[in-house]
Structure formats: structure tokens, C-alpha cells
Design a protein around this motif. Structure first.
Motif, PDB file in Angstrom:
ATOM      1  N   LYS A  96       2.446   1.509  -3.829  1.00 12.17           N
ATOM      2  CA  LYS A  96       1.048   2.649  -4.855  1.00 12.17           C
ATOM      3  C   LYS A  96       1.206   3.605  -4.172  1.00 12.17           C
ATOM      4  O   LYS A  96       0.911   4.708  -4.866  1.00 12.17           O
ATOM      5  N   GLN A  97       1.024   4.713  -3.040  1.00  8.56           N
ATOM      6  CA  GLN A  97       0.325   5.537  -2.700  1.00  8.56           C
ATOM      7  C   GLN A  97       1.875   6.212  -2.845  1.00  8.56           C
ATOM      8  O   GLN A  97       1.870   7.633  -4.021  1.00  8.56           O
ATOM      9  N   LEU A 121       0.266  -1.406   0.090  1.00  8.38           N
ATOM     10  CA  LEU A 121       0.347   0.063  -0.321  1.00  8.38           C
ATOM     11  C   LEU A 121       1.110   1.516   0.167  1.00  8.38           C
ATOM     12  O   LEU A 121       0.357   2.062  -0.665  1.00  8.38           O
ATOM     13  N   PHE A 160       3.873  12.166   2.139  1.00 10.25           N
ATOM     14  CA  PHE A 160       3.395  10.864   2.134  1.00 10.25           C
ATOM     15  C   PHE A 160       3.333  11.272   3.848  1.00 10.25           C
ATOM     16  O   PHE A 160       4.148  11.634   4.942  1.00 10.25           O
ATOM     17  N   TYR A 209       1.396   6.396  -6.918  1.00 15.70           N
ATOM     18  CA  TYR A 209       0.671   7.563  -6.773  1.00 15.70           C
ATOM     19  C   TYR A 209       0.838   9.199  -6.972  1.00 15.70           C
ATOM     20  O   TYR A 209       1.122   9.748  -8.360  1.00 15.70           O
ATOM     21  N   GLU A 210       2.384   9.229  -6.550  1.00 23.60           N
ATOM     22  CA  GLU A 210       2.115  10.796  -6.146  1.00 23.60           C
ATOM     23  C   GLU A 210       3.328  10.830  -7.134  1.00 23.60           C
ATOM     24  O   GLU A 210       3.024  11.894  -7.509  1.00 23.60           O
TER      25      GLU A 210
END
Length: 84
Positions: free
Chosen positions: A20-21, A17, A39, A24-25
Motif C-alpha cells: 500500500k505504501q 501495508l 521507503f 502510494y509513493e
């Protein structure tokens, strides 16, 4: 399933996770002008961080302009529970 196996699966899921984040950023930065990207990750301090008790930015990581903020989980939890 042993407790150790469950722990490993949970950590793998949490790790996936986070990746993944962060991906995305990074992708967002490729198509948009982003003034600042932070983050937020819960951190379990053994002593209150100085000078800001809420947490601190991790200075040793440079992830394409994405700042990692290590938030004081216990302080956030305490403030949340006091305001229920």
C-alpha cells in the motif's frame, strides 16, 4: 488460533501495508515532481552494516525510483531508549 496462524496473518498484514505504501509513493510520482523517494523499513542485522551503522540502501531493488532503506532496527531502538 495457533501461533503459526497468527504469525501468518501478521505477516500478510505487514506485507499488505508495505504494498500500500509503495503504491502510494509510485502514485505520488505520477502527479508531482519528487526529488527523491525513500521507503524506510526496519531491518534486523546480525552484524553492524558497513560503512554506515544506521543502515543501507538496498541496491538490488529498482522500484520505479523508490529507494528501499534497510534501517538498523536495534541501533535505532537503542538510541531511542537511551534518550527517553
Amino acid at each position: 488460533m495457533s501461533a503459526y496462524s497468527i504469525f501468518r496473518l501478521y505477516n500478510l498484514a505487514a506485507y499488505q501495508l508495505i504494498i500500500k505504501q509503495l503504491t502510494y509513493e509510485f502514485a505520488l510520482q505520477q502527479t508531482h515532481t519528487v526529488a527523491e523517494s525513500v521507503f524506510f523499513i526496519p531491518w534486523y542485522y546480525t552484524a553492524e552494516p558497513e560503512p554506515e551503522p544506521l543502515g543501507e540502501t538496498e541496491q538490488s531493488l529498482d522500484i520505479k525510483g523508490i529507494q528501499i532503506f534497510k534501517a538498523n532496527f536495534f541501533l535505532i531502538q537503542k538510541l531511542y531508549l537511551e534518550n527517553l
